[in-house]
Design a protein around this motif. Structure first.
Motif, mmCIF file in Angstrom:
data_model
loop_
_atom_site.group_PDB
_atom_site.id
_atom_site.type_symbol
_atom_site.label_atom_id
_atom_site.label_comp_id
_atom_site.label_asym_id
_atom_site.label_seq_id
_atom_site.Cartn_x
_atom_site.Cartn_y
_atom_site.Cartn_z
ATOM 1 N N GLY A 55 0.814 -1.215 0.000
ATOM 2 C CA GLY A 55 0.000 0.000 0.000
ATOM 3 C C GLY A 55 0.847 1.264 0.000
ATOM 4 O O GLY A 55 0.547 2.237 -0.703
ATOM 5 N N VAL A 56 1.918 1.256 0.775
ATOM 6 C CA VAL A 56 2.824 2.409 0.805
ATOM 7 C C VAL A 56 3.440 2.635 -0.580
ATOM 8 O O VAL A 56 3.538 3.772 -1.040
ATOM 9 C CB VAL A 56 3.922 2.220 1.879
ATOM 10 C CG1 VAL A 56 5.048 3.230 1.715
ATOM 11 C CG2 VAL A 56 3.321 2.332 3.276
ATOM 12 N N ALA A 57 3.832 1.551 -1.250
ATOM 13 C CA ALA A 57 4.413 1.683 -2.589
ATOM 14 C C ALA A 57 3.426 2.340 -3.551
ATOM 15 O O ALA A 57 3.807 3.221 -4.331
ATOM 16 C CB ALA A 57 4.840 0.307 -3.118
ATOM 17 N N LEU A 67 7.086 11.201 4.709
ATOM 18 C CA LEU A 67 6.395 10.386 5.709
ATOM 19 C C LEU A 67 6.065 8.997 5.169
ATOM 20 O O LEU A 67 6.189 8.001 5.883
ATOM 21 C CB LEU A 67 5.127 11.080 6.203
ATOM 22 C CG LEU A 67 5.344 12.166 7.250
ATOM 23 C CD1 LEU A 67 4.066 12.961 7.465
ATOM 24 C CD2 LEU A 67 5.817 11.558 8.557
ATOM 25 N N LEU A 68 5.654 8.941 3.918
ATOM 26 C CA LEU A 68 5.372 7.638 3.315
ATOM 27 C C LEU A 68 6.651 6.819 3.160
ATOM 28 O O LEU A 68 6.648 5.606 3.370
ATOM 29 C CB LEU A 68 4.673 7.802 1.967
ATOM 30 C CG LEU A 68 3.235 8.325 2.025
ATOM 31 C CD1 LEU A 68 2.698 8.569 0.616
ATOM 32 C CD2 LEU A 68 2.344 7.370 2.784
ATOM 33 N N GLN A 69 7.749 7.484 2.831
ATOM 34 C CA GLN A 69 9.024 6.775 2.757
ATOM 35 C C GLN A 69 9.420 6.233 4.130
ATOM 36 O O GLN A 69 9.852 5.083 4.250
ATOM 37 C CB GLN A 69 10.122 7.692 2.231
ATOM 38 C CG GLN A 69 10.001 7.990 0.761
ATOM 39 C CD GLN A 69 11.111 8.904 0.269
ATOM 40 O OE1 GLN A 69 12.082 9.162 0.965
ATOM 41 N NE2 GLN A 69 10.960 9.406 -0.942
ATOM 42 N N TRP A 70 9.261 7.056 5.155
ATOM 43 C CA TRP A 70 9.572 6.608 6.516
ATOM 44 C C TRP A 70 8.680 5.436 6.912
ATOM 45 O O TRP A 70 9.134 4.507 7.582
ATOM 46 C CB TRP A 70 9.425 7.759 7.511
ATOM 47 C CG TRP A 70 10.667 8.595 7.577
ATOM 48 C CD1 TRP A 70 10.871 9.818 6.988
ATOM 49 C CD2 TRP A 70 11.879 8.276 8.253
ATOM 50 N NE1 TRP A 70 12.132 10.256 7.258
ATOM 51 C CE2 TRP A 70 12.778 9.326 8.039
ATOM 52 C CE3 TRP A 70 12.294 7.181 9.007
ATOM 53 C CZ2 TRP A 70 14.066 9.333 8.556
ATOM 54 C CZ3 TRP A 70 13.580 7.191 9.529
ATOM 55 C CH2 TRP A 70 14.447 8.247 9.307
ATOM 56 N N ILE A 110 5.928 2.804 14.381
ATOM 57 C CA ILE A 110 6.401 4.035 13.730
ATOM 58 C C ILE A 110 5.878 4.096 12.294
ATOM 59 O O ILE A 110 5.448 5.156 11.831
ATOM 60 C CB ILE A 110 7.940 4.117 13.780
ATOM 61 C CG1 ILE A 110 8.402 4.365 15.223
ATOM 62 C CG2 ILE A 110 8.471 5.209 12.847
ATOM 63 C CD1 ILE A 110 9.895 4.203 15.443
ATOM 64 N N GLY A 111 5.899 2.963 11.598
ATOM 65 C CA GLY A 111 5.380 2.935 10.226
ATOM 66 C C GLY A 111 3.912 3.322 10.158
ATOM 67 O O GLY A 111 3.513 4.136 9.331
ATOM 68 N N TRP A 112 3.113 2.750 11.055
ATOM 69 C CA TRP A 112 1.683 3.077 11.065
ATOM 70 C C TRP A 112 1.451 4.525 11.479
ATOM 71 O O TRP A 112 0.558 5.194 10.938
ATOM 72 C CB TRP A 112 0.912 2.121 11.970
ATOM 73 C CG TRP A 112 0.803 0.749 11.380
ATOM 74 C CD1 TRP A 112 1.420 -0.386 11.813
ATOM 75 C CD2 TRP A 112 0.041 0.367 10.229
ATOM 76 N NE1 TRP A 112 1.097 -1.450 10.998
ATOM 77 C CE2 TRP A 112 0.250 -1.010 10.016
ATOM 78 C CE3 TRP A 112 -0.783 1.053 9.351
ATOM 79 C CZ2 TRP A 112 -0.350 -1.711 8.969
ATOM 80 C CZ3 TRP A 112 -1.380 0.354 8.308
ATOM 81 C CH2 TRP A 112 -1.159 -1.008 8.126
ATOM 82 N N ALA A 116 -0.397 7.405 9.345
ATOM 83 C CA ALA A 116 -1.519 8.192 9.879
ATOM 84 C C ALA A 116 -1.252 9.688 9.757
ATOM 85 O O ALA A 116 -2.151 10.457 9.370
ATOM 86 C CB ALA A 116 -1.766 7.819 11.340
ATOM 87 N N ILE A 117 -0.043 10.112 10.075
ATOM 88 C CA ILE A 117 0.288 11.539 9.968
ATOM 89 C C ILE A 117 0.217 11.984 8.510
ATOM 90 O O ILE A 117 -0.294 13.066 8.205
ATOM 91 C CB ILE A 117 1.668 11.833 10.589
ATOM 92 C CG1 ILE A 117 1.617 11.598 12.094
ATOM 93 C CG2 ILE A 117 2.105 13.265 10.292
ATOM 94 C CD1 ILE A 117 2.984 11.602 12.775
ATOM 95 N N ALA A 118 0.711 11.140 7.596
ATOM 96 C CA ALA A 118 0.619 11.465 6.167
ATOM 97 C C ALA A 118 -0.842 11.626 5.750
ATOM 98 O O ALA A 118 -1.179 12.526 4.983
ATOM 99 C CB ALA A 118 1.306 10.384 5.329
ATOM 100 N N ALA A 119 -1.718 10.774 6.285
ATOM 101 C CA ALA A 119 -3.147 10.877 5.959
ATOM 102 C C ALA A 119 -3.731 12.176 6.500
ATOM 103 O O ALA A 119 -4.536 12.827 5.828
ATOM 104 C CB ALA A 119 -3.898 9.679 6.531
ATOM 105 N N LEU A 120 -3.322 12.559 7.702
ATOM 106 C CA LEU A 120 -3.822 13.806 8.283
ATOM 107 C C LEU A 120 -3.335 15.026 7.505
ATOM 108 O O LEU A 120 -4.032 16.037 7.430
ATOM 109 C CB LEU A 120 -3.399 13.923 9.748
ATOM 110 C CG LEU A 120 -4.088 12.968 10.716
ATOM 111 C CD1 LEU A 120 -3.434 13.052 12.093
ATOM 112 C CD2 LEU A 120 -5.573 13.262 10.799
#
Length: 128
Positions: A55-57, A67-70, A110-112, A116-120
């Protein structure tokens, strides 16, 4: 970066299926039920996070961002530490391996959290 995460996700998913089948067939008579449970927990978490990395990819290809890379890197580190330590523990690893498992769990968290922060922070911009 998306291609890298996609490749790791596919490899991790493949390995999770292979290890799960290995446990169900080859290990059922070699490990006790407790050790098999530990191994199965590793397989389960590996598959969950292979799908998360997939999903991240996809998200990274549409919405590039740190943030998505992290999140992706954290899922990879979490898989290596959490699942890897569980596989090793199932086969009788030394006691010092036990504390590695929560470090991997922290990587997952940390990944999740990054996801979540990227979504916000997402602005709802259409990538097309």
């Amino acid at each position: 970066m998306s291609r890298f995460f996609l490749l790791i996700a596919a490899t991790s998913g493949f390995l999770a299926v292979m290890l799960g089948a290995f446990a169900a067939h080859a290990l059922k008579n070699k490990l006790d039920s407790y050790a098999l449970g530990i191994f199965q927990t590793g397989v389960t978490y590996q598959m969950y996070h292979a799908l998360a990395l997939f999903g991240v990819a996809i998200l990274l290809s549409l919405y590039p961002g740190k943030l998505l890379q992290w999140a992706g890197y954290s899922f990879i580190v979490g898989t290596l530490l959490f699942c890897g330590s569980l596989y090793w523990l199932a086969f009788g690893a030394p006691r010092w391996v036990g504390p590695i498992t929560p470090l991997g769990g922290t990587g997952f968290l940390i990944g999740w959290l990054c996801l979540a922060i990227a979504a916000l922070q997402w602005k709802g911009i259409n990538p097309a």
